[in-house]
Design a protein around this motif. Sequence first.
Motif, PDB file in Angstrom:
ATOM      1  N   ILE A  23       0.835  -1.205   0.000  1.00  0.00           N
ATOM      2  CA  ILE A  23       0.000   0.000   0.000  1.00  0.00           C
ATOM      3  C   ILE A  23       0.867   1.252   0.000  1.00  0.00           C
ATOM      4  CG2 ILE A  23      -1.688   1.330   1.330  1.00  0.00           C
ATOM      5  CD1 ILE A  23      -2.841  -1.332   2.306  1.00  0.00           C
ATOM      6  N   VAL A  24       1.921   1.248   0.836  1.00  0.00           N
ATOM      7  CA  VAL A  24       2.791   2.423   0.965  1.00  0.00           C
ATOM      8  C   VAL A  24       3.468   2.765  -0.349  1.00  0.00           C
ATOM      9  CG1 VAL A  24       4.922   3.273   2.042  1.00  0.00           C
ATOM     10  CG2 VAL A  24       3.178   2.140   3.435  1.00  0.00           C
ATOM     11  N   TYR A  25       3.916   1.748  -1.090  1.00  0.00           N
ATOM     12  CA  TYR A  25       4.722   2.014  -2.285  1.00  0.00           C
ATOM     13  C   TYR A  25       3.942   1.942  -3.598  1.00  0.00           C
ATOM     14  CZ  TYR A  25       8.981   2.039   0.464  1.00  0.00           C
ATOM     15  OH  TYR A  25       9.972   2.367   1.364  1.00  0.00           O
ATOM     16  N   PHE A  26       2.858   1.188  -3.637  1.00  0.00           N
ATOM     17  CA  PHE A  26       2.179   0.990  -4.920  1.00  0.00           C
ATOM     18  C   PHE A  26       0.793   1.625  -4.994  1.00  0.00           C
ATOM     19  CE2 PHE A  26       4.994  -2.800  -4.512  1.00  0.00           C
ATOM     20  CZ  PHE A  26       5.874  -2.459  -5.531  1.00  0.00           C
ATOM     21  N   ILE A  27       0.068   1.690  -3.888  1.00  0.00           N
ATOM     22  CA  ILE A  27      -1.260   2.325  -3.896  1.00  0.00           C
ATOM     23  C   ILE A  27      -1.400   3.269  -2.694  1.00  0.00           C
ATOM     24  CG2 ILE A  27      -2.563   0.674  -5.283  1.00  0.00           C
ATOM     25  CD1 ILE A  27      -3.279  -0.831  -2.758  1.00  0.00           C
ATOM     26  N   PRO A  28      -0.515   4.274  -2.611  1.00  0.00           N
ATOM     27  CA  PRO A  28      -0.561   5.179  -1.456  1.00  0.00           C
ATOM     28  C   PRO A  28      -1.783   6.101  -1.511  1.00  0.00           C
ATOM     29  CG  PRO A  28       0.981   5.993  -3.078  1.00  0.00           C
ATOM     30  CD  PRO A  28       0.509   4.659  -3.585  1.00  0.00           C
ATOM     31  N   PHE A  29      -2.104   6.666  -0.365  1.00  0.00           N
ATOM     32  CA  PHE A  29      -3.223   7.598  -0.270  1.00  0.00           C
ATOM     33  C   PHE A  29      -2.821   9.014  -0.676  1.00  0.00           C
ATOM     34  CE2 PHE A  29      -4.081   4.230   2.827  1.00  0.00           C
ATOM     35  CZ  PHE A  29      -5.310   3.785   2.365  1.00  0.00           C
ATOM     36  N   CYS A  30      -1.548   9.205  -1.008  1.00  0.00           N
ATOM     37  CA  CYS A  30      -1.045  10.483  -1.514  1.00  0.00           C
ATOM     38  C   CYS A  30      -0.141  10.170  -2.708  1.00  0.00           C
ATOM     39  CB  CYS A  30      -0.307  11.246  -0.417  1.00  0.00           C
ATOM     40  SG  CYS A  30       0.914  10.229   0.458  1.00  0.00           S
ATOM     41  N   LYS A  31       0.659  11.119  -3.112  1.00  0.00           N
ATOM     42  CA  LYS A  31       1.457  10.919  -4.333  1.00  0.00           C
ATOM     43  C   LYS A  31       2.939  10.814  -3.988  1.00  0.00           C
ATOM     44  CE  LYS A  31       2.301  12.842  -8.940  1.00  0.00           C
ATOM     45  NZ  LYS A  31       2.037  11.558  -9.607  1.00  0.00           N
ATOM     46  N   ASN A  32       3.512   9.651  -4.247  1.00  0.00           N
ATOM     47  CA  ASN A  32       4.965   9.480  -4.133  1.00  0.00           C
ATOM     48  C   ASN A  32       5.655  10.115  -5.342  1.00  0.00           C
ATOM     49  OD1 ASN A  32       4.574   7.949  -1.797  1.00  0.00           O
ATOM     50  ND2 ASN A  32       4.560   6.010  -2.920  1.00  0.00           N
ATOM     51  N   PHE A  33       6.909  10.448  -5.194  1.00  0.00           N
ATOM     52  CA  PHE A  33       7.629  11.014  -6.335  1.00  0.00           C
ATOM     53  C   PHE A  33       9.072  10.510  -6.347  1.00  0.00           C
ATOM     54  CE2 PHE A  33       7.921  13.994  -2.831  1.00  0.00           C
ATOM     55  CZ  PHE A  33       9.262  14.323  -2.797  1.00  0.00           C
ATOM     56  N   VAL A  34       9.676  10.602  -7.521  1.00  0.00           N
ATOM     57  CA  VAL A  34      11.036  10.093  -7.740  1.00  0.00           C
ATOM     58  C   VAL A  34      12.051  11.068  -7.180  1.00  0.00           C
ATOM     59  CG1 VAL A  34      12.740   9.433  -9.475  1.00  0.00           C
ATOM     60  CG2 VAL A  34      10.340   8.816  -9.787  1.00  0.00           C
ATOM     61  N   HIS A  35      13.061  10.520  -6.523  1.00  0.00           N
ATOM     62  CA  HIS A  35      14.185  11.298  -6.016  1.00  0.00           C
ATOM     63  C   HIS A  35      15.448  10.753  -6.684  1.00  0.00           C
ATOM     64  CE1 HIS A  35      16.169  13.287  -2.254  1.00  0.00           C
ATOM     65  NE2 HIS A  35      16.604  13.764  -3.398  1.00  0.00           N
ATOM     66  N   ASP A  36      15.913  11.416  -7.711  1.00  0.00           N
ATOM     67  CA  ASP A  36      16.954  10.870  -8.578  1.00  0.00           C
ATOM     68  C   ASP A  36      18.320  10.752  -7.924  1.00  0.00           C
ATOM     69  OD1 ASP A  36      15.509  10.342 -10.924  1.00  0.00           O
ATOM     70  OD2 ASP A  36      15.493  12.468 -11.455  1.00  0.00           O
ATOM     71  N   TYR A  37      18.581  11.494  -6.864  1.00  0.00           N
ATOM     72  CA  TYR A  37      19.940  11.581  -6.348  1.00  0.00           C
ATOM     73  C   TYR A  37      20.218  10.656  -5.171  1.00  0.00           C
ATOM     74  CZ  TYR A  37      20.012  15.609  -9.389  1.00  0.00           C
ATOM     75  OH  TYR A  37      19.921  16.423 -10.489  1.00  0.00           O
ATOM     76  N   VAL A  38      19.335   9.715  -4.924  1.00  0.00           N
ATOM     77  CA  VAL A  38      19.585   8.692  -3.920  1.00  0.00           C
ATOM     78  C   VAL A  38      19.382   7.336  -4.573  1.00  0.00           C
ATOM     79  CG1 VAL A  38      18.947  10.112  -1.933  1.00  0.00           C
ATOM     80  CG2 VAL A  38      17.199   8.759  -3.098  1.00  0.00           C
ATOM     81  N   SER A  39      19.979   6.287  -3.985  1.00  0.00           N
ATOM     82  CA  SER A  39      19.903   4.975  -4.631  1.00  0.00           C
ATOM     83  C   SER A  39      18.483   4.394  -4.601  1.00  0.00           C
ATOM     84  CB  SER A  39      20.919   4.018  -3.997  1.00  0.00           C
ATOM     85  OG  SER A  39      20.772   3.948  -2.611  1.00  0.00           O
ATOM     86  N   PRO A  40      17.802   4.309  -3.443  1.00  0.00           N
ATOM     87  CA  PRO A  40      16.380   3.923  -3.512  1.00  0.00           C
ATOM     88  C   PRO A  40      15.590   5.167  -3.906  1.00  0.00           C
ATOM     89  CG  PRO A  40      17.352   3.441  -1.353  1.00  0.00           C
ATOM     90  CD  PRO A  40      18.244   4.405  -2.058  1.00  0.00           C
ATOM     91  N   CYS A  41      15.328   5.313  -5.182  1.00  0.00           N
ATOM     92  CA  CYS A  41      14.982   6.607  -5.775  1.00  0.00           C
ATOM     93  C   CYS A  41      13.520   7.003  -5.592  1.00  0.00           C
ATOM     94  CB  CYS A  41      15.307   6.560  -7.261  1.00  0.00           C
ATOM     95  SG  CYS A  41      14.597   5.116  -8.104  1.00  0.00           S
ATOM     96  N   ILE A  42      12.958   6.802  -4.407  1.00  0.00           N
ATOM     97  CA  ILE A  42      11.564   7.175  -4.211  1.00  0.00           C
ATOM     98  C   ILE A  42      11.423   7.918  -2.893  1.00  0.00           C
ATOM     99  CG2 ILE A  42      10.979   4.969  -3.109  1.00  0.00           C
ATOM    100  CD1 ILE A  42       8.189   5.248  -4.469  1.00  0.00           C
ATOM    101  N   SER A  43      10.628   8.956  -2.923  1.00  0.00           N
ATOM    102  CA  SER A  43      10.291   9.693  -1.715  1.00  0.00           C
ATOM    103  C   SER A  43       8.845   9.359  -1.358  1.00  0.00           C
ATOM    104  CB  SER A  43      10.447  11.201  -1.948  1.00  0.00           C
ATOM    105  OG  SER A  43      10.175  11.918  -0.766  1.00  0.00           O
ATOM    106  N   VAL A  44       8.655   8.745  -0.201  1.00  0.00           N
ATOM    107  CA  VAL A  44       7.344   8.244   0.218  1.00  0.00           C
ATOM    108  C   VAL A  44       6.582   9.348   0.938  1.00  0.00           C
ATOM    109  CG1 VAL A  44       6.144   6.492   1.567  1.00  0.00           C
ATOM    110  CG2 VAL A  44       8.277   5.922   0.397  1.00  0.00           C
ATOM    111  N   CYS A  45       5.440   9.728   0.364  1.00  0.00           N
ATOM    112  CA  CYS A  45       4.657  10.828   0.919  1.00  0.00           C
ATOM    113  C   CYS A  45       3.991  10.460   2.241  1.00  0.00           C
ATOM    114  CB  CYS A  45       3.589  11.266  -0.085  1.00  0.00           C
ATOM    115  SG  CYS A  45       2.407   9.954  -0.519  1.00  0.00           S
ATOM    116  N   SER A  46       3.797   9.180   2.502  1.00  0.00           N
ATOM    117  CA  SER A  46       3.105   8.758   3.725  1.00  0.00           C
ATOM    118  C   SER A  46       3.859   9.165   4.981  1.00  0.00           C
ATOM    119  CB  SER A  46       2.906   7.236   3.721  1.00  0.00           C
ATOM    120  OG  SER A  46       2.135   6.825   2.605  1.00  0.00           O
ATOM    121  N   TYR A  47       5.175   9.330   4.871  1.00  0.00           N
ATOM    122  CA  TYR A  47       5.964   9.699   6.042  1.00  0.00           C
ATOM    123  C   TYR A  47       5.720  11.149   6.468  1.00  0.00           C
ATOM    124  CZ  TYR A  47       8.467   5.291   5.717  1.00  0.00           C
ATOM    125  OH  TYR A  47       8.784   3.951   5.700  1.00  0.00           O
TER     126      TYR A  47
END
Length: 329
Positions: free
Chosen positions: A150-174
Amino acid sequence: MTSFDDDIYLLPHVIKFWLYLVILIPSIICSLFVLYYLLFDRTLRRALNNHTIIVLIFVCLICQLTIYPWMLYFYKNDNHWYRTLTFCSIWGFIDWGLYITQAILFAWASIERHILIFHDRWVTTRKKRFYIHYLPLILLMLYCLLFYSIVYFIPFCKNFVHDYVSPCISVCSYDNHAFFLWETVVHQILPNLTIIIASITLLIRILRQKHRMRQRIQWRKHRKMTIQLLSISFLYLIFSFPNTIMILMYLCGLPYHIGYNVKIYAEFISYLVTLFFPFVCIVSLPELRKKIKRILLLRPTAISVYPETFTIKYNRNTRHIGILDNKVQ
């Protein structure tokens, strides 16, 4: 495991690249070796204490074949790697979701060792084994996989890509304080504290019981399970617990600029848990150690040789002794 990964001054990418690469290849080989013998050796496969270990080795192998090669490619290209949101969501799910799943499952294994050693009558029947052993393992796995799906694939908000880190996702749920508090306390701090506390109390109980005359046979019976638990717990204590301590301190109000460098190193070494886990499994299982020694020393499997048995008939008229049958027993 994404907030501090972009600081390349304290930990240059070339150091990360070579350290992970040197450990990754033998770690994959060890994972396949451990998994093969735990699955195909009937005695090891049926042992209840090995079931959680088998699941954890599977998790390690998935990570070793995905996120670590991706990190190596990322470090080799010096941050220049454009990735899609879908790919980054998969990376984040494996990187963080499976890491937390591994910690929670081993925390349960730490508690379960107390049951298997001191309350083994609780798992004497098939029904008891299902409710005490299999059901908690299944429920914890389903909870973790569903939660992070749910957190990574069907979040209740919008996640976005963070290109400058290796796990390239910024999780909006946090950004939600309640979610952040639950995920930090229940998924990060509590499992690591459970591993440490359960391991220490198990060691204390074992030492107390060992000094009683009536418990010496019982100690020999469960020594392997105890050594296995304490070995893996030591791995978490060295590589994962420092990061947990830093998270707890920040949660208690420590300003983020204090201990920033320590947090970077603590987060970096926490990735080593997955890489060293197969080695610790081999060290803690004497059966696997013997197999490895036999392979390294190129010792052939012993072949049993038995004497041949002959059936002899004596002819009185000709006084001739004849061999009628020749059998190998």
